[in-house]
Design a protein around this motif. Structure first.
Motif, mmCIF file in Angstrom:
data_model
loop_
_atom_site.group_PDB
_atom_site.id
_atom_site.type_symbol
_atom_site.label_atom_id
_atom_site.label_comp_id
_atom_site.label_asym_id
_atom_site.label_seq_id
_atom_site.Cartn_x
_atom_site.Cartn_y
_atom_site.Cartn_z
ATOM 1 N N GLU A 77 45.468 32.662 -17.856
ATOM 2 C CA GLU A 77 44.310 32.806 -18.373
ATOM 3 C C GLU A 77 43.321 33.351 -17.053
ATOM 4 O O GLU A 77 43.399 33.199 -16.113
ATOM 5 C CB GLU A 77 43.688 31.408 -18.772
ATOM 6 N N SER A 108 43.306 34.893 -22.577
ATOM 7 C CA SER A 108 44.527 34.208 -22.265
ATOM 8 C C SER A 108 45.858 34.966 -22.775
ATOM 9 O O SER A 108 45.508 35.632 -23.918
ATOM 10 C CB SER A 108 44.514 32.738 -22.641
ATOM 11 N N VAL A 121 36.865 33.703 -22.004
ATOM 12 C CA VAL A 121 38.242 33.458 -21.202
ATOM 13 C C VAL A 121 39.211 34.266 -21.836
ATOM 14 O O VAL A 121 39.297 34.308 -23.287
ATOM 15 C CB VAL A 121 38.878 32.107 -21.160
ATOM 16 N N GLU A 159 39.182 34.432 -16.353
ATOM 17 C CA GLU A 159 37.696 34.276 -16.703
ATOM 18 C C GLU A 159 37.172 35.661 -17.034
ATOM 19 O O GLU A 159 37.412 36.450 -16.219
ATOM 20 C CB GLU A 159 37.178 33.237 -15.831
#
Length: 345
Positions: free
Chosen positions: A284, A277, A275, A286
């Motif tokens: 965020e 962020s 992830v 993925e």
């Protein structure tokens, strides 16, 4: 009795070994720089093989592998000749850099030229004095600084002899990989010298699993070639996983990366690998696997920019067998002793 072996101006008698310094250049402060090769010339006839490391100066794991190889007992009864070059790119090694002082990549500078740039001259010397004297070679590499590679062998597709040697090496993964313009593999194979490329670990770091896998694999290849007996050579714990191609998963955005998968893990297409962020945790994104396969490489840097290569996935020919083999990789790595940082570096 075999004939003596000549490299540069040095003559090595059968049954002896010697380090030979081949002049490369002189630094700006008048310090000479050499290409140092350790020659083990066996009493009995056999193949001539080279093992090289630090073509990229920051890839130090290969240097450690060569050091350990030269201390192994089977070399005392060698058939044939071994040319071991632990540091090809001395300039980069001294400066902890991948490149030469002229910012050229040595592995994109072959075949080189005796009248060319510094990179071209070093490539020409290594090719002329070492590679061209051999029938087969093993070139040792690692990932760049900030990345890590699972031990793997890369082979040119369509070469049965190389495939047999790759099977003997028995790295966790064998990846079919085309040669690139200016690379050592391309030029060497064009001259009839088969080259296995070993990738493992990361730049400027030692990795015990990578070192052991490298030394064991080289000894198994030498046994396959009849250069040493099988006595004292570590047995492979399983067959290498053959992979047909590979691809990198890149960062969907810039920020801080939290990785959820380790090198050697088997992943499915669509699975979340990590992830990214922002520093506030507001946004965020993925990082999702775009193929099913084994993670053979991974970034270890938490700070990423959009488009950075994060996870390297190799796609196995037989996915089910590959998934079963992953447990073996983990067991091998967990069985190794742990060292403090100052014991390793």
């Amino acid at each position: 009795m075999r004939e003596p072996f000549q490299i540069g101006t040095e003559i090595i008698d059968p049954g002896t070994r010697r380090t030979v310094d081949l002049p490369v250049s002189v630094l700006s402060d008048h310090t000479p720089v050499t290409l140092s090769a350790h020659v083990v010339h066996g009493r009995r006839p056999g193949p001539v093989m080279f093992v090289s490391a630090a073509v990229h100066g920051d890839e130090v794991i290969g240097v450690e592998i060569v050091r350990r190889l030269l201390r192994t007992a089977p070399l005392a009864r060698l058939s044939g000749t071994l040319l071991a070059v632990p540091i090809v790119n001395s300039f980069g090694f001294i400066n902890k850099s991948r490149y030469l002082p002229d910012r050229r990549d040595l592995n994109r500078s072959f075949p080189g030229s005796a009248q060319g740039s510094l990179a071209a001259r070093l490539a020409d010397l290594f090719l002329t004095e070492v590679v061209s004297r051999c029938e087969v070679g093993i070139d040792l590499h690692s990932a760049a600084v900030g990345r890590t590679n699972l031990p793997q062998i890369r082979l040119t597709p369509g070469n049965p002899r190389l495939r047999a040697l790759g099977d003997a090496f028995a790295a966790p993964v064998t990846l079919m990989s085309k040669t690139r313009d200016g690379s050592l593999r391309l030029v060497a194979e064009g001259a009839g010298v088969d080259v296995l490329l070993y990738e493992a670990g990361e730049g400027l770091r030692f990795d015990e699993h990578a070192a052991r896998a490298g030394v064991s694999g080289i000894l198994r290849v030498m046994a396959q070639l009849g250069m040493i007996s099988g006595r004292g050579v570590p047995r492979a714990r399983g067959q290498s996983v053959i992979c047909k191609q590979s691809s990198w998963v890149r960062a969907p955005s810039g920020g801080l990366l939290r990785t959820l998968k380790r090198r050697g893990d088997f992943v499915q297409k669509g699975q979340v690998l990590g992830v990214v962020s922002d520093p506030f945790g507001v946004r965020e994104a993925e990082v999702v696997a775009e193929a099913t396969g084994i993670l053979i490489g991974r970034s270890d840097l938490p700070i990423v920019n959009e488009g950075d290569a994060l996870f390297h996935i190799a796609e196995p020919v037989e996915p089910m067998k590959a998934a079963a083999a992953v447990g073996r990789f983990e067991a091998e790595m967990e069985a190794l002793p742990l060292f403090d940082e100052d014991e390793i570096i």
